[in-house]
Design a protein around this motif. Sequence first.
Motif, PDB file in Angstrom:
ATOM      1  N   GLY A 201       0.778  -1.223   0.000  1.00 13.79           N
ATOM      2  CA  GLY A 201       0.000   0.000   0.000  1.00 13.79           C
ATOM      3  C   GLY A 201       0.812   1.275   0.000  1.00 13.79           C
ATOM      4  N   PHE A 202       2.150   1.156  -0.221  1.00 17.31           N
ATOM      5  CA  PHE A 202       3.017   2.342  -0.257  1.00 17.31           C
ATOM      6  C   PHE A 202       3.639   2.471  -1.644  1.00 17.31           C
ATOM      7  N   PRO A 203       3.064   3.292  -2.529  1.00 22.25           N
ATOM      8  CA  PRO A 203       3.578   3.400  -3.899  1.00 22.25           C
ATOM      9  C   PRO A 203       4.907   4.146  -3.970  1.00 22.25           C
ATOM     10  N   ASN A 204       5.744   3.704  -4.883  1.00 20.19           N
ATOM     11  CA  ASN A 204       7.036   4.331  -5.190  1.00 20.19           C
ATOM     12  C   ASN A 204       7.897   4.543  -3.929  1.00 20.19           C
ATOM     13  N   CYS A 205       7.914   3.545  -3.083  1.00 19.45           N
ATOM     14  CA  CYS A 205       8.687   3.620  -1.838  1.00 19.45           C
ATOM     15  C   CYS A 205       9.953   2.786  -1.981  1.00 19.45           C
ATOM     16  N   GLY A 206      11.080   3.380  -1.602  1.00 25.47           N
ATOM     17  CA  GLY A 206      12.365   2.697  -1.720  1.00 25.47           C
ATOM     18  C   GLY A 206      12.908   2.132  -0.424  1.00 25.47           C
ATOM     19  N   GLY A 207      12.218   2.346   0.697  1.00 21.19           N
ATOM     20  CA  GLY A 207      12.697   1.802   1.966  1.00 21.19           C
ATOM     21  C   GLY A 207      12.061   2.480   3.161  1.00 21.19           C
ATOM     22  N   VAL A 208      12.299   1.914   4.314  1.00 19.17           N
ATOM     23  CA  VAL A 208      11.834   2.456   5.593  1.00 19.17           C
ATOM     24  C   VAL A 208      13.053   2.706   6.469  1.00 19.17           C
ATOM     25  N   HIS A 282      12.980   7.583 -10.903  1.00 24.33           N
ATOM     26  CA  HIS A 282      11.721   6.865 -11.139  1.00 24.33           C
ATOM     27  C   HIS A 282      10.602   7.635 -10.452  1.00 24.33           C
ATOM     28  N   LYS A 283       9.784   8.320 -11.239  1.00 29.07           N
ATOM     29  CA  LYS A 283       8.734   9.169 -10.684  1.00 29.07           C
ATOM     30  C   LYS A 283       7.361   8.672 -11.117  1.00 29.07           C
ATOM     31  N   ILE A 284       6.395   8.907 -10.228  1.00 31.26           N
ATOM     32  CA  ILE A 284       5.004   8.611 -10.549  1.00 31.26           C
ATOM     33  C   ILE A 284       4.185   9.857 -10.273  1.00 31.26           C
ATOM     34  N   THR A 285       2.995   9.920 -10.846  1.00 40.83           N
ATOM     35  CA  THR A 285       2.115  11.070 -10.655  1.00 40.83           C
ATOM     36  C   THR A 285       0.933  10.670  -9.791  1.00 40.83           C
ATOM     37  N   LEU A 286       0.791  11.364  -8.670  1.00 41.72           N
ATOM     38  CA  LEU A 286      -0.347  11.167  -7.770  1.00 41.72           C
ATOM     39  C   LEU A 286      -1.174  12.444  -7.777  1.00 41.72           C
ATOM     40  N   GLY A 287      -2.347  12.389  -8.441  1.00 38.14           N
ATOM     41  CA  GLY A 287      -3.133  13.605  -8.591  1.00 38.14           C
ATOM     42  C   GLY A 287      -2.403  14.571  -9.495  1.00 38.14           C
ATOM     43  N   ASP A 288      -2.068  15.722  -8.943  1.00 45.63           N
ATOM     44  CA  ASP A 288      -1.304  16.725  -9.695  1.00 45.63           C
ATOM     45  C   ASP A 288       0.149  16.782  -9.260  1.00 45.63           C
ATOM     46  N   VAL A 289       0.577  15.832  -8.436  1.00 43.31           N
ATOM     47  CA  VAL A 289       1.929  15.860  -7.860  1.00 43.31           C
ATOM     48  C   VAL A 289       2.777  14.761  -8.488  1.00 43.31           C
ATOM     49  N   GLU A 290       3.934  15.163  -8.951  1.00 46.88           N
ATOM     50  CA  GLU A 290       4.909  14.196  -9.451  1.00 46.88           C
ATOM     51  C   GLU A 290       5.817  13.780  -8.296  1.00 46.88           C
ATOM     52  N   MET A 291       5.803  12.507  -7.943  1.00 48.36           N
ATOM     53  CA  MET A 291       6.509  12.047  -6.738  1.00 48.36           C
ATOM     54  C   MET A 291       7.666  11.118  -7.105  1.00 48.36           C
ATOM     55  N   PRO A 292       8.874  11.454  -6.678  1.00 50.98           N
ATOM     56  CA  PRO A 292      10.010  10.547  -6.889  1.00 50.98           C
ATOM     57  C   PRO A 292       9.955   9.392  -5.887  1.00 50.98           C
ATOM     58  N   ILE A 293      10.949   8.534  -5.960  1.00 54.36           N
ATOM     59  CA  ILE A 293      11.054   7.455  -4.972  1.00 54.36           C
ATOM     60  C   ILE A 293      11.269   8.064  -3.594  1.00 54.36           C
ATOM     61  N   VAL A 294      10.511   7.611  -2.623  1.00 52.42           N
ATOM     62  CA  VAL A 294      10.586   8.155  -1.268  1.00 52.42           C
ATOM     63  C   VAL A 294      10.962   7.060  -0.284  1.00 52.42           C
ATOM     64  N   ILE A 295      11.359   7.475   0.921  1.00 54.13           N
ATOM     65  CA  ILE A 295      11.556   6.549   2.030  1.00 54.13           C
ATOM     66  C   ILE A 295      10.598   6.937   3.151  1.00 54.13           C
ATOM     67  N   LEU A 296      10.151   5.982   3.915  1.00 50.92           N
ATOM     68  CA  LEU A 296       9.215   6.211   5.000  1.00 50.92           C
ATOM     69  C   LEU A 296       9.958   6.270   6.321  1.00 50.92           C
ATOM     70  N   ALA A 297       9.467   7.160   7.214  1.00 51.65           N
ATOM     71  CA  ALA A 297      10.081   7.295   8.532  1.00 51.65           C
ATOM     72  C   ALA A 297       9.012   7.682   9.531  1.00 51.65           C
ATOM     73  N   THR A 298       9.223   7.335  10.786  1.00 56.27           N
ATOM     74  CA  THR A 298       8.326   7.736  11.861  1.00 56.27           C
ATOM     75  C   THR A 298       8.768   9.093  12.413  1.00 56.27           C
ATOM     76  N   THR A 299       7.841   9.840  12.980  1.00 59.36           N
ATOM     77  CA  THR A 299       8.150  11.120  13.603  1.00 59.36           C
ATOM     78  C   THR A 299       7.742  11.053  15.056  1.00 59.36           C
ATOM     79  N   ARG A 300       8.486  11.825  15.886  1.00 61.20           N
ATOM     80  CA  ARG A 300       8.172  11.863  17.315  1.00 61.20           C
ATOM     81  C   ARG A 300       7.926  13.298  17.736  1.00 61.20           C
TER      82      ARG A 300
END
Length: 300
Positions: A201-208, A282-300
């Motif tokens: 469920g996380f599109p264009n994600c390169g890591g956590v 490697h980019k994808i388009t979500l709505g009107d936003v062009e999104m590159p490969i991202v990484i996921l992180a938690t925030t505190r």
Amino acid sequence: MEPAATIAAVVAVLNASQLIIHLSQRQMQISQARRLRHRGEGLKSESSTDLSESTGPSAEDITVAMGHVDAMERRFWARETSTEWWDRIVLQVWDESQWLRNFRMRKGTFLELCELLSPALKRNDTRMRAALTVQKRVAIALWKLATPDSYRSVANHFGVGKSTVGIVVMQVAKAIVDVLLSKVVTLGNVEVIIDGFAAMGFPNCGGVIDGTHIPILAPDHQASQYINRKGYFSMVLQALVDHRGCFTNIYVGWPGKIHDACVFRNSGLFRLLQEGTYFPDHKITLGDVEMPIVILATTR
């Protein structure tokens, strides 16, 4: 005892003591000369002494002079230890569950690891003792890293000295970093990683990415910098993992007091991401936003 006999006994002790002192000084000279030769620093000819030939009393001379034992051939002594547990029980009897529970890996994985590290860990036998095998070195290190056992307990298990355990753990750790780190902790196939995260469920994600605290003993200097928010001394390990939870990038060494965001900003991974060279374009388009490969992180 007659005065003459008393005087003779005292003189004999003094003579023996002088012989021991002379021998000790000579051994120190020999050791110093060997260190200098090893460093390539020749001794000055006018003050050098040929220490390869005997210039003083031998061990036999001392024992005879003291009058306690007969002359004997010099030998080496070592404390007897048992390796029965490792040689005949662990290697030959333990099943897979016991290997997993105590070494955190199966026996087949252990043997493969030993083969990979063998060029860096293999040592030659000496005239004094046989060298520890690569398998035993790796086993000692894994046991210490995988269990809360003390160095003394590990030493008793494997039939070695306590100081040997400390040396072996450092040798194996260094060999793993030098030989395996660049081969094992790599980004790998980015397309496979992206597809794996997309299935979650996380599109264009390169890591956590996240940080974890490795407990350490209080350092001698600036100890307060290593106390983390949970109240114990630690160093921060930053890790990027793929969709399977395998490390693809690690960064370690900052004191436990430092915030994860600060560690990230100073890491090589951050610089590569800023330069746009870590992931492919490697980019994808979500709505009107062009999104590159991202990484996921938690925030505190």
